[in-house]
Design an enzyme around this catalytic site. Structure first.
Site, mmCIF file in Angstrom:
data_model
loop_
_atom_site.group_PDB
_atom_site.id
_atom_site.type_symbol
_atom_site.label_atom_id
_atom_site.label_comp_id
_atom_site.label_asym_id
_atom_site.label_seq_id
_atom_site.Cartn_x
_atom_site.Cartn_y
_atom_site.Cartn_z
ATOM 1 N N ASP A 134 9.403 2.899 1.987
ATOM 2 C CA ASP A 134 8.204 3.665 2.332
ATOM 3 C C ASP A 134 7.952 3.479 3.829
ATOM 4 O O ASP A 134 7.368 2.486 4.254
ATOM 5 C CB ASP A 134 7.008 3.186 1.498
ATOM 6 C CG ASP A 134 5.739 3.975 1.819
ATOM 7 O OD1 ASP A 134 5.717 4.693 2.846
ATOM 8 O OD2 ASP A 134 4.755 3.857 1.059
ATOM 9 N N LYS A 190 2.657 10.914 7.187
ATOM 10 C CA LYS A 190 1.837 10.665 8.380
ATOM 11 C C LYS A 190 2.372 11.392 9.627
ATOM 12 O O LYS A 190 2.132 12.571 9.753
ATOM 13 C CB LYS A 190 1.659 9.164 8.584
ATOM 14 C CG LYS A 190 0.812 8.565 7.448
ATOM 15 C CD LYS A 190 0.084 7.278 7.794
ATOM 16 C CE LYS A 190 -0.971 6.983 6.736
ATOM 17 N NZ LYS A 190 -0.621 5.946 5.792
ATOM 18 N N PHE A 213 0.867 -1.186 0.000
ATOM 19 C CA PHE A 213 0.000 0.000 0.000
ATOM 20 C C PHE A 213 0.899 1.231 0.000
ATOM 21 O O PHE A 213 1.654 1.455 0.941
ATOM 22 C CB PHE A 213 -0.943 0.049 1.210
ATOM 23 C CG PHE A 213 -1.833 1.261 1.148
ATOM 24 C CD1 PHE A 213 -3.005 1.241 0.414
ATOM 25 C CD2 PHE A 213 -1.463 2.449 1.778
ATOM 26 C CE1 PHE A 213 -3.798 2.385 0.310
ATOM 27 C CE2 PHE A 213 -2.259 3.594 1.680
ATOM 28 C CZ PHE A 213 -3.432 3.549 0.946
#
Ligand SMILES: *Cc1c(COP(=O)(O)O)cnc(C)c1O
Length: 415
Positions: free
Chosen positions: A240, A269, A155
């Site tokens: 990531d 985030k 993802f």
């Protein structure tokens, strides 16, 4: 105070405002999410309060965007001060918060430079563009031939390019045609990755732990293997760390667990402290240096408010306090969850204060478990049907964490 009592009390008092507020929200928004029927109004630390005054323990923390909890006083102070001074200049001009943010984040990563963006998906797109450009200019790949290796179960965000290399049907199907230039190999399989590499491979893009996939931890040695393989074959390694990084796993980066330093850190985030969207690609000059004026950018990327908050986030991570908490509380999380295996839980995966909990279908779906948790004053999120991802804010107290796990235990044991 006894949080347990207060939340049960207010739950039974009924949800008068919630029902209406929830229906109003659903009526006028695209249904690209299926939120739990709760409407939140206020939050502090690990606790959120809804429009009916009910309190909930947050065990999702905005998918790790709220690693430092809701309304962290240090972050709020910095944000309030910056709001009154300067928020946005665009990068046509330089502002006074820019250099410090870039330097401190680069230092945290042990890299030369930073390219700030806003959302995680933009940072991933940035990494892909940089790896391709590096491939053509530095590696000498023929024009238009560059490929990036990605992993099954990934993802990396929601742009059309990114969903094109997702194997999740919900994320992928119906959104093509997709950008070429990506090769998928099974996550955790080094041999498959080696076999997929050729002279056109410019980069490997993987999550060191797959968050959305259900906190999937690769076999020990995988990240080290990817590092060695990419170095040997002249391929860039982009990690990531948008969800796994910045303290969540008990280290600053999930790659640190294998003492691995990727070529590109992709961050997001928690970098915005739960206050503003802040993302970045961090790498050395021989990598990020391939970009020249006009070749990439973002109107809001690296804005003054984002840099002020991001600088404070880096300073907080520098203290080591949050990594230490994640390690210590992570042991509580691990021992409590492991005790549930065979009692409504099929398997658990835990790294730091982060867990994927596979619910026994006999107990119900992940969604049903989350609804029952909500009724008990705990907010969590299911992923991929039967898995619940637990990612409490790293500031959660041990007592509150234990109480939240009591609720999970009661639900999975069918109480
Ligand atoms: C959330 C996430 C993204 C996308 O971030 P957005 O800010 O939602 O665009 C990318 N990669 C990983 C690993 C993520 O968890």
């Amino acid at each position: 105070m006894t949080v347990t009592e207060s939340s049960t009390e207010s739950t039974s008092a009924g949800a008068t405002r919630t029902t209406q507020a929830f229906q109003e929200a659903e009526a006028r928004t695209a249904h690209n999410y299926k939120p739990l029927p709760v409407v939140l109004e206020h939050a502090e630390g690990a606790w959120m309060t809804d429009v009916d005054g009910r309190r909930f323990l947050d065990l999702l923390a905005g998918y790790s965007a709220l690693n430092f909890g809701h309304g962290h006083p240090g972050l709020l102070r910095v944000a309030h001060e910056q709001l009154d001074k300067l928020t946005l200049t665009s990068r046509a001009f330089v502002h006074d918060r820019f250099a410090e943010f870039c330097a401190s984040l680069a230092d945290l990563c042990g890299k030369d430079m930073v390219l700030p963006m806003n959302t995680g998906a933009e940072a991933v797109e940035t990494a892909i563009k940089v790896m391709r450009k590096w491939g053509y200019e530095t590696k000498g790949v023929a024009p238009g031939q560059a490929t990036v290796i990605v992993a099954s179960g990934n993802f990396h965000g929601r742009t059309t390019t990114i969903v094109g290399f997702s194997d999740d049907p919900d994320a992928h199907d119906g959104f093509g045609p997709f950008a070429p230039g990506f090769t998928m190999v099974p996550y955790g399989d080094l041999d498959a990755m080696a076999a997929a590499m050729d002279e056109n491979t410019v980069g490997v893009l993987i999550e060191p732990i797959q968050g959305e996939g259900g906190v999937v931890i690769p076999p020990e040695g995988y990240l080290r293997g990817v590092r060695e393989l990419t170095a040997e074959r002249g391929v860039l390694f982009a990690a990531d760390e948008i969800q796994a990084g910045l303290g969540r796993t008990g280290k600053t980066f999930a790659c640190d667990h294998e003492d691995v330093v990727p070529d590109l850190y992709v961050l997001g985030k928690a970098l915005g402290g739960g206050v503003v969207p802040v993302s970045a690609v961090v790498a050395d000059a021989d990598v990020l240096g391939v970009l020249r004026p006009g070749q990439h950018g973002s109107t809001f990327g690296g804005n003054a408010l984002a840099c002020a908050v991001g600088t404070e986030v880096v300073a907080m991570l520098r203290s080591g306090e949050y990594q230490e908490r994640a390690t210590r509380l992570g042991e509580v999380l691990r021992s409590r969850l492991e005790a549930l295996v065979g009692h409504g839980v099929l398997a658990v995966r835990v790294r730091g204060l982060w867990a994927g909990v596979d619910i026994d279908p006999a107990v119900g779906t992940g969604r049903e478990v989350c609804e029952k948790l909500m009724a008990r004053g705990v907010l969590a999120k299911d992923t991929h049907g039967s898995t619940i991802r637990l990612a409490p804010p790293l500031v959660v107290s041990e007592a509150d964490l234990s109480w939240g796990l009591d609720q999970l235990e009661a639900v999975v044991r069918g109480e």
